[in-house]
Write an enzyme that holds these catalytic residues in place. Structure first.
Site, mmCIF file in Angstrom:
data_model
loop_
_atom_site.group_PDB
_atom_site.id
_atom_site.type_symbol
_atom_site.label_atom_id
_atom_site.label_comp_id
_atom_site.label_asym_id
_atom_site.label_seq_id
_atom_site.Cartn_x
_atom_site.Cartn_y
_atom_site.Cartn_z
ATOM 1 C CG ASP A 1 -1.971 1.171 1.372
ATOM 2 O OD1 ASP A 1 -1.514 2.230 1.070
ATOM 3 O OD2 ASP A 1 -3.042 0.843 1.703
ATOM 4 C CB VAL A 2 1.332 4.034 -2.448
ATOM 5 C CG1 VAL A 2 1.928 5.464 -2.408
ATOM 6 C CG2 VAL A 2 1.617 3.188 -3.597
ATOM 7 C CG ASP A 3 -2.353 6.591 2.393
ATOM 8 O OD1 ASP A 3 -1.293 7.599 2.760
ATOM 9 O OD2 ASP A 3 -3.289 6.816 2.659
ATOM 10 C CG ASP A 4 -0.843 0.960 5.130
ATOM 11 O OD1 ASP A 4 -0.886 0.663 6.243
ATOM 12 O OD2 ASP A 4 -1.839 1.267 4.423
#
Length: 637
Positions: A371-374
């Site tokens: 996950d890019v955000d994580d």
């Protein structure tokens, strides 16, 4: 004021630290609407693996969250206090009937009347119709044609699995197999829901109907009709080849006890597929992954859509870092390090060949789908911790984040350039969430991370991201929040990024955003926003609007205003006072309304951890910024 603030921070820090698990991580409940618990009950009946004691507890949960007449007409909403949703209500009614509720019970009568008034079960969405087809409640003609041969299509073909989002890919692969074989649920109690249809299912001729979202809709409906007529004549060897490719693809990504895609719909579909195949080894793995999502209490139970340990741990870590809990931060960071994916080249690599893995998943494990955000949030925490042993992990995260930047300068959640909007108009995509396009909040987090690291060579990537944010700011000054509710979340995220990137606080973009936040402050000093802001109301009508203030959203607003250089503003002071007043005796906060979104207008989420750590982050940052001479927030998150 300082003594009171110090006491609030200490109580919240102690509460959050006490909830840290022995290995250093956090994982709070992640709750959705009635859909997933209802689907879980139906899965038990599909498999004839009925756990009566568990289902009684799920029944208590489903009855408790049923909406009232005033707001929900007796059906079930998609979020706390929301309007009745037809498809969610059909599944909840179906599940309650399966576990033994009489159709004549008052709550069932109310639900049935609401469903019929909304058009009947025949007007429910695609996923509900697939669920009903598996139980022979509707013919398979009720479902759009999704030929499994799509897995064989070359890259140039308009529709391939590589062109849709990760969640669509993992859900559709086993679903296409099921649609190919058309199995029927064991359904040992022979439960039917004929009473939910205004027209008998065998007589319905318009399962797929308008209003269509664009001119693509009628064209795709015509294509669906053609495919439906042609499908019986598809070559058997091609179908067998496609089924085997889909099966192998799923097994490669089965992901152990964490499940296919680590999300319930994909895991449940895989469970039914392996059950049909008689593949006990893989069935046991898939079924076990589904069971891991259950939350079972003394009096009620429900099934989560997925688990959020990496996200919870990284967010809690930032709050603890701001509050000065160094030991707890070190424990969180040490837990995160081995969960960084450095070896598996996932599906994301299709559009960024040569980029090395380096991301974190949202869940405990999901190697193919980081996950890019994580990744940005976890790596910012590692960087902030300042321990040299984290340097390599931060470097690999930076490399991966840079490789995931889309051509428009922004970032999506799991894929790069996943924005072929015509696909959201196929009959299967009535939820409008088949894709993973770049979004403002994820882009903001990536900019924050890169800016916090401060590498000179990253400035072009940061500038391209900032330009995207300039272009996507709403006329009222806010930004859309794709993964959190909603404009308060998006605006806070972007203001943090702009501050980290060195955008001047008097830049019109920041001034307008801060003014919008101030204008949305409620009389009690807090902020709140309802998930109705994702609906079809006129632009701006529900932006930053709710019936009550929420601790999590109030914290976001305060953090956003501080990032905009307004730590001394009266609105910030009042927001801090609201958070202190809303603090519980245990030192933490709670909130009933939902605070996030899976898919706008379709699926919403309540992160139980958000009111646990965001208010602590806001209070602690307020203390730190007021103690500084320049009043500048020094971190990207």
């Amino acid at each position: 004021m300082n003594a009171i603030l110090d006491n609030s921070i200490e109580l919240a820090r102690a509460s959050l630290t006490a909830e840290q698990r022995t290995d250093g991580h956090y994982c709070y409940e992640l709750e959705a609407d009635a859909t997933i618990p209802a689907e879980y009950v139906l899965l038990e009946h599909y498999l004839d693996r009925i756990d009566d004691a568990l289902e009684r507890k799920i029944g208590v949960y489903l009855r408790r969250i049923q909406g009232d007449y005033d707001t929900c007409q007796g059906g079930w909403p998609l979020f706390h206090g929301g309007k009745m949703d037809l498809s969610c209500s059909v599944k909840a009614y179906f599940a309650l009937k399966a576990l033994g509720d009489s159709p004549d019970a008052p709550h069932m009568v109310r639900a049935r009347e609401a469903i019929l008034a909304a058009g009947g079960a025949e007007r429910s969405n695609v996923f509900t119709r697939f669920q009903m087809a598996l139980f022979d409640a509707v013919p398979w003609d009720a479902c759009p044609v999704i030929p499994i041969e799509a897995v064989l299509m070359p890259d140039w073909f308009p529709f391939t699995m590589r062109k849709v989002s990760y969640w669509s890919r993992t859900v559709m692969m086993p679903l296409m197999f099921l649609a190919s074989r058309k199995p029927l649920a064991r359904n040992p109690r022979k439960i039917r829901i004929d009473e939910l249809f205004r027209t008998p299912p065998a007589q319905v001729k318009d399962w797929i109907k308008g209003p269509y979202k664009s001119a693509w809709g009628p064209a795709f409906k015509l294509l669906d009709d053609m495919l439906r007529a042609a499908e019986p004549f598809f070559p058997k060897n091609s179908r067998a080849k496609a089924e085997e490719k889909a099966r192998s693809w799923i097994i490669e990504r089965l992901n152990g006890e964490d499940g296919l895609g680590a999300i319930y719909p994909a895991m449940a579909n895989a469970t039914m597929m392996f059950d049909y195949l008689g593949d006990k080894t893989h069935f046991d793995i898939a079924w076990g992954s589904v069971r891991k999502l259950l939350v079972i209490r003394e009096d009620e139970a429900y099934c989560q859509p997925c688990l959020s340990p990496v996200w919870d741990t990284a967010l809690a870590g930032h709050a603890l870092a701001e509050a000065g809990a160094a030991q707890a931060v070190a424990g969180a960071c040490d837990w995160l390090i081995p969960r960084q994916e450095l070896n598996v080249v996932g599906d994301w690599a299709d559009n960024t060949p040569g980029t090395r893995p380096g991301g974190w998943a949202f869940q405990y494990n999901n190697a193919h789908y980081p996950d890019v955000d994580d990744t940005a949030v976890a790596a910012m925490l590692l960087h902030r911790a300042g321990d040299p042993k984290y340097a390599e992990a931060i470097s690999r995260a930076r490399e991966w984040i840079l490789g995931m930047q889309s051509t428009n300068g922004a970032w999506g959640a799991f894929d790069i350039n996943n924005d072929r909007q015509y696909l959201n108009h196929i009959p299967f995509a009535d939820h409008g969430a088949l894709l993973d396009p770049p979004t403002e909040d994820v882009s903001a987090r990536c900019i924050s991370f890169l800016a916090q690291l401060g590498h000179e060579e990253d400035k072009p990537a940061i500038e391209r991201g900032i330009q995207y944010l300039r272009e996507t700011q709403k006329p009222d000054g806010s930004w859309f929040g794709r993964w959190g509710t909603n404009y308060i979340y998006g605006t806070w995220s972007v203001l943090c990024a702009l501050n980290a990137a060195g955008v001047a606080h008097d830049d019109p973009m920041m001034v307008k955003a801060a003014s919008w936040l101030i204008s949305k402050q409620r009389a009690d000093g807090g902020w709140g926003e309802d998930n109705e802001s994702y609906g079809d109301a006129p632009a701006g009508e529900f932006h930053g609007v709710a019936a009550q203030s929420l601790p999590s959203q109030s914290a976001w607003a305060v953090l956003g205003l501080m990032a905009a250089g307004l730590a001394d503003h009266e609105a910030v002071r009042r927001g801090i006072e609201y958070l202190q007043a809303a603090q519980g005796e245990d030192g933490s906060w709670t909130e009933a309304p939902y605070n996030a979104v899976g898919f706008p207008r379709v699926f919403y989420l309540k992160y139980h951890g958000y009111p646990r750590f965001f208010p602590l982050l806001a209070l602690s940052r307020y203390k730190q910024v007021l103690a500084s001479n320049d009043r500048v927030v020094k971190y990207g998150f």
